[in-house]
Scaffold this active site. Structure first.
Site, PDB file in Angstrom:
ATOM      1  N   LYS A 183      25.509  25.643  54.022  1.00 49.39           N
ATOM      2  CA  LYS A 183      24.258  27.047  54.395  1.00 49.39           C
ATOM      3  C   LYS A 183      24.909  27.982  55.081  1.00 49.39           C
ATOM      4  O   LYS A 183      24.153  28.793  54.665  1.00 49.39           O
ATOM      5  CB  LYS A 183      23.156  26.938  53.947  1.00 49.39           C
TER       6      LYS A 183
HETATM    7  N1  PMP Z   1      21.405  20.653  48.802  1.00 48.78           N
HETATM    8  C1  PMP Z   1      20.935  21.469  49.843  1.00 48.78           C
HETATM    9  C2  PMP Z   1      20.250  20.404  50.580  1.00 48.78           C
HETATM   10  C3  PMP Z   1      20.177  22.301  50.365  1.00 48.78           C
HETATM   11  O1  PMP Z   1      19.469  23.102  51.468  1.00 48.78           O
HETATM   12  C4  PMP Z   1      20.589  23.200  49.100  1.00 48.78           C
HETATM   13  C5  PMP Z   1      20.414  25.187  49.421  1.00 48.78           C
HETATM   14  N2  PMP Z   1      19.313  25.472  48.846  1.00 48.78           N
HETATM   15  C6  PMP Z   1      21.595  22.985  48.252  1.00 48.78           C
HETATM   16  C7  PMP Z   1      22.273  21.627  48.199  1.00 48.78           C
HETATM   17  C8  PMP Z   1      22.316  23.802  47.296  1.00 48.78           C
HETATM   18  O2  PMP Z   1      23.047  24.881  47.621  1.00 48.78           O
HETATM   19  P1  PMP Z   1      22.691  26.579  46.415  1.00 48.78           P
HETATM   20  O3  PMP Z   1      22.128  26.886  47.082  1.00 48.78           O
HETATM   21  O4  PMP Z   1      24.104  26.901  46.486  1.00 48.78           O
HETATM   22  O5  PMP Z   1      22.980  25.747  44.786  1.00 48.78           O
END
Ligand code: PMP
Length: 315
Positions: A41
């Site tokens: 992120k």
């Molecule tokens: N794994 C974790 C630990 C996350 O914080 C996130 C973000 N919400 C994700 C996976 C998934 O990523 P995305 O939001 O890009 O689908």
């Protein structure tokens, strides 16, 4: 090489072949915990702020308000610190104490809301963030669930990195889905390069993406992935196949990754590896890249704590 700020050091994360948890040799992990803020992120924080400045929704002295499972908060907090904005992160109470403390350490304010209420309930972290954004003058809510900069960050960086790091040999890409930003951006990029490439969405048991009926949408413990609503930016067409993984299987794999591969990663990473390994076993001659979003340091008091694991019935 000297960077002008820490956000310039985000990305170009390594690919590591998983040797022990999947001995066939065709499963390779992209490790996002080597980003400076510790997760994938980091990649979306500054792009969302820059776009808001460009379109006038964020002005000097403005306040950024975002509902976050923690990692987006860190990405935003680094960018907000550099840019001089105040940041308020609104979190559900299932998120670990480490994540809350981390955001405070980075200068953000943290508001905690109950987890087990529907997203449209006024107490939910989505509703509370919306309300704060309305009440505070100059407030801007990036809303990673509807912000195209979330997809574009992965279209511009994560996807191209995977393509060039594998010299175009990647044939299967697997990732968990939270907002859908990662799978949407990486999936679109890789499919544009090779239309035969398979995109696998990995989902926790209880999440809406793999639920057959509304009754299948139930609380679960894996953090950061799965949803109880369909985000605007998530394009279901990008996913060729889904794999559904239980909390138990995800957390036991998370521990194996640390103990057998030396990879201290989070619960959504264990989940992604369980799902990706099923597909990689089915297609042993295809190179499968699985994306591991964050660090196990966020979960020392949970997944890596025997008492907590026993309380949940996982050990
Ligand atoms: N794994 C974790 C630990 C996350 O914080 C996130 C973000 N919400 C994700 C996976 C998934 O990523 P995305 O939001 O890009 O689908």
């Amino acid at each position: 090489m000297i960077h002008d700020s820490i956000v310039d050091a985000i990305g170009n994360t390594p690919l590591i072949r998983l040797q022990r948890v999947h001995p066939l040799g065709n499963l390779v992990a992209k490790i996002e915990y080597t980003n400076p803020g510790g997760s994938i992120k980091d990649r979306i924080g500054m792009p969302m702020i820059l776009r808001a400045e460009e379109n006038g929704s964020l002005e000097p002295g403005g306040v950024i308000v975002e509902p976050t499972s923690g990692n987006t908060g860190v990405g935003l907090a680094m960018a907000a610190a550099i840019k001089g904005y105040r940041l308020i992160c609104v979190m559900a109470d299932k998120q670990s104490q480490e994540k809350r403390d981390l955001l405070k350490a980075l200068g953000a304010e943290v508001v905690i809301c109950p987890t087990d209420v529907p997203p449209d309930d006024p107490r939910s972290y989505y509703s509370v963030a919306e309300q704060l954004a309305e009440e505070i003058p100059g407030a801007y809510r990036p809303d990673q669930y509807s912000n195209p900069a979330n997809i574009d960050a992965h279209l511009d960086t994560t996807g191209p990195e995977i393509w060039s790091q594998t010299d175009g040999a990647v044939e299967v890409f697997a990732a968990g889905i939270g907002t859908g930003g990662t799978i949407g951006g990486v999936g679109a990029f890789l499919k544009a390069m090779n239309s035969d490439l398979m995109i696998i969405g990995i989902d926790p048991e209880g999440s809406i993406y793999t639920a057959d009926t509304a009754d299948d949408v139930t609380p679960y413990l894996i953090e950061g992935v799965g949803e109880d609503f369909w985000p605007d930016i998530f394009d279901p067409d990008v996913v060729d196949r889904y794999e559904r993984v239980s909390d138990r299987d995800a957390f036991l794999m998370t521990r194996r990754l640390a103990e057998e591969e030396g990879l201290l990663v989070g619960g959504s990473c264990g989940m992604a590896v369980v799902g990706a390994a099923r597909v990689a076993t089915e297609y042993p001659d295809r190179l499968t890249i699985v994306l591991l979003p964050d660090s196990g340091r966020n979960y020392i008091s949970k997944i890596f704590n025997d008492d907590w694991m026993r309380e949940q019935g996982f050990l």
